[in-house]
Scaffold this motif. Structure first.
Motif, PDB file in Angstrom:
ATOM      1  N   ASP A  12       0.842  -1.189   0.000  1.00 39.01           N
ATOM      2  CA  ASP A  12       0.000   0.000   0.000  1.00 39.01           C
ATOM      3  C   ASP A  12       0.882   1.244   0.000  1.00 39.01           C
ATOM      4  OD1 ASP A  12      -1.687   2.186   0.937  1.00 39.01           O
ATOM      5  OD2 ASP A  12      -3.155   0.607   1.420  1.00 39.01           O
ATOM      6  N   GLU A  13       0.524   2.236  -0.837  1.00 39.48           N
ATOM      7  CA  GLU A  13       1.439   3.377  -0.918  1.00 39.48           C
ATOM      8  C   GLU A  13       1.366   4.303   0.290  1.00 39.48           C
ATOM      9  OE1 GLU A  13      -0.996   6.402  -3.818  1.00 39.48           O
ATOM     10  OE2 GLU A  13       0.533   5.065  -4.703  1.00 39.48           O
ATOM     11  N   ARG A  14       0.398   4.065   1.177  1.00 41.53           N
ATOM     12  CA  ARG A  14       0.348   4.873   2.401  1.00 41.53           C
ATOM     13  C   ARG A  14       1.283   4.322   3.479  1.00 41.53           C
ATOM     14  NH1 ARG A  14      -5.982   4.349   2.989  1.00 41.53           N
ATOM     15  NH2 ARG A  14      -5.304   2.324   2.163  1.00 41.53           N
ATOM     16  N   ILE A  15       1.882   3.148   3.187  1.00 37.98           N
ATOM     17  CA  ILE A  15       2.778   2.518   4.165  1.00 37.98           C
ATOM     18  C   ILE A  15       4.069   3.323   4.322  1.00 37.98           C
ATOM     19  CG2 ILE A  15       4.344   0.526   4.414  1.00 37.98           C
ATOM     20  CD1 ILE A  15       1.671  -0.324   5.216  1.00 37.98           C
ATOM     21  N   ASP A  16       4.496   3.538   5.572  1.00 34.46           N
ATOM     22  CA  ASP A  16       5.794   4.160   5.840  1.00 34.46           C
ATOM     23  C   ASP A  16       6.799   3.046   6.145  1.00 34.46           C
ATOM     24  OD1 ASP A  16       8.049   5.354   6.833  1.00 34.46           O
ATOM     25  OD2 ASP A  16       7.008   6.637   8.273  1.00 34.46           O
TER      26      ASP A  16
END
Lengths: 296, 243
Positions: free
Chosen positions: B70-74
């Motif tokens: 997921d691109e919101r993952i840090d």
């Protein structure tokens, strides 16, 4: 020699003594030989000043103790600047320049090694910057900054003293060099360090600050010091703008008294300035090394 | 059982070379999985993909059911939950043993130094190196360094540990102390994914053994199944070679 000879039974050498010429380089004799040859070389250099046809006049024009003293104290009442006081200008110029060079050099290096796509335009700029300012002779940068910025007639920017413009020129040029020194230092840290730090969840910035840079700085100190010594000497270039620092004061003294001893005074003062710096850095390196080897 | 790490059909390429060809692997809580296989079979790459040190070219990775793609993952937050230990230790040479352990909790988790310090010292106590806390890593033997590296990961209180051939760079006489520490962790229920060449160790501690060959997970099962009754010819050949 046949291959059947077994490993340890070749003929012993006839003598283990060094041949006559090489004997000068081994044992206690080597010390005497080196002391003697050093004395000969130094003596020869000094002798040139006495033997040369123009020796007497060079000694008078460059190494005249009385004139050296007069150049050192100057004669401000008659518009002759003191070389000694002039050096203070060199000193504040390089102190300010070195502090700024460290900051800009590091920022440029950091930008150049970053891999984030967001920073691409900055990376391009940083690369251009280092390419350009490592390629232009510093004297030309001094001229361009020293005559260009005042020419802009931009209030604050154009109303600074000549020494400030000189300082700007030094910062602009040396930041490019120091950035490359930092970059090499950063690349010298093994990649495993980066992996270990990132796998602990440290951010890129924290990794640089806590793990990579402290190690990079240690390797970078000697070349960095080299550049700083070079910078300290290049403060003399600001004299071409007419800023009164040690070199320019010696120039003034020379034209007023037709004697160049001021140049020798300025040289000695520069030497006195740079030597403590090298000593200090050696001390830092030794301390760090001892601390890590002793595991204190 | 709670699924900690799930790899599904993971593909990884370096240029033209395909290093992982659709690897699927699941790690449950308190489970120890040993990855075996020849050098270059993709073990290290698999571990690095699992904590996002490498990006993947296909498949999915999830941690506690949450997709890491997921691109919101840090990635930094992800790595704080996944400890990793390397073949070459990678301790920070400019920091003391204690500081090596503190750097993660203090600078990544922003915890108070005084509080973490006590935990770090008791971790060092546990591996018998408390009196070396102020030494620099180069004063320690390889085995001691590697144990400090393991403790450094543990100080982050990770949900799982990835271990990348952690005894391969060690003098044979020092391998034992590191493996003993890992056995101890396994007994206390630490979830671990271990790439290793130590077959006897794998047989002892692993709940699952996975055999990786040229980027393909050829065979997976209990140590009993894989070591005594391998189903595939390549597994058999590999075990024959390392035995």
């Amino acid at each position: 020699m046949s291959l059947e000879t077994d490993g340890g039974s070749f003929e012993p050498p006839p003598s283990l003594f060094a041949p006559p010429l090489r004997r000068l380089l081994v044992g206690r004799r080597a010390l005497w030989a080196s002391a003697l040859s050093s004395a000969l070389i130094l003596g020869g250099l000094v002798a040139v000043f006495y033997v040369a046809p123009g020796g007497a006049s060079v000694r008078y024009f460059f190494f005249n103790p009385h004139m050296m003293w007069l150049a050192f104290i100057g004669d401000p009442a008659n518009g002759i600047s003191s070389v000694g006081l002039g050096l203070l200008t060199n000193i504040w110029m390089f102190l300010v320049a070195e502090a700024l060079v460290l900051v800009f050099g590091l920022l440029i290096a950091w930008t150049r090694i970053s891999r984030s796509p967001v920073l691409f335009p900055f990376r391009l700029l940083a690369t251009l910057y280092t390419d350009i300012f490592r390629g232009i002779p510093i004297l030309l940068v001094v001229f361009m900054v020293g005559f260009g910025l005042p020419g802009l007639r931009l209030g604050f920017i154009s109303n600074q003293s000549l020494a400030v413009y000189g300082c700007v020129a030094l910062v602009v040029t040396y930041s490019a060099y120091v950035a490359e020194v930092f970059r090499a230092g950063i690349y010298s840290v093994p990649n495993g360090q980066l992996l270990a730090a990132r796998s602990l969840g440290l951010t890129y910035a924290t990794t640089m600050r806590r793990v990579i840079l402290p190690q990079a700085v240690r390797t970078v100190i000697p070349p960095l010091l080299n550049d700083f010594i070079s910078l300290q000497k290049d403060t003399a270039l600001v004299s071409v703008l007419g800023a009164v620092e040690a070199t320019q004061a010696a120039n003034i003294f020379q034209s007023a008294n037709f004697n160049s001893s001021g140049y020798v005074v300025a040289s000695l003062l520069f030497l006195i300035m740079t030597i403590p710096m090298t000593r200090f850095t050696d001390h830092l390196i030794a301390r760090d090394r001892n601390r890590r080897l002793a595991g204190a | 059982m709670e699924k900690v790490l799930e790899l599904d059909s993971v593909v990884k390429r370096f240029g033209e070379t395909v290093v992982l060809r659709g690897v699927s692997l699941t790690l449950e809580r308190h489970e120890v999985v040993c990855l075996i296989g020849a050098s270059g079979s993709g073990k290290s790459t698999l571990l690095r993909c699992a904590n996002l040190l490498e990006t993947i070219d296909g498949g999915t990775i999830s941690l506690f059911g949450q997709s890491l793609l997921d691109e919101r993952i840090d990635p930094d937050l992800v790595r704080r939950h996944i400890g990793m230990v390397f073949q070459s230790f990678n301790l920070f040479p400019h920091l003391s043993v204690l500081e090596n352990i503190l750097v993660g909790p203090v600078h990544a988790l922003k915890r108070r130094r005084s509080e973490v310090r006590d935990e770090a010292l008791s971790l060092l106590e546990r591996i018998g190196l408390r009196e070396r806390a102020d030494d620099f890593p180069d004063r320690l033997s390889g085995g001691q360094q590697q144990r400090v590296a393991i403790v450094r990961s543990l100080a982050m209180q990770p949900s799982l540990l990835l271990l990348d051939e952690v005894t391969s760079a060690l003098d044979p006489t020092l391998v034992g102390e590191v493996l003993d520490l890992l056995r101890d962790l396994a007994r206390h229920g630490t979830t671990m994914l271990i790439a290793t060449h130590e077959m006897n160790f794998a047989r002892d501690v692993a709940h699952q053994v996975a055999y990786l060959d040229n980027g393909v997970l050829v065979e997976q099962g209990t140590p009993e199944q894989v070591f005594t009754n391998p189903q595939h010819e390549s597994t058999r050949a590999f075990l024959e070679r390392v035995r």
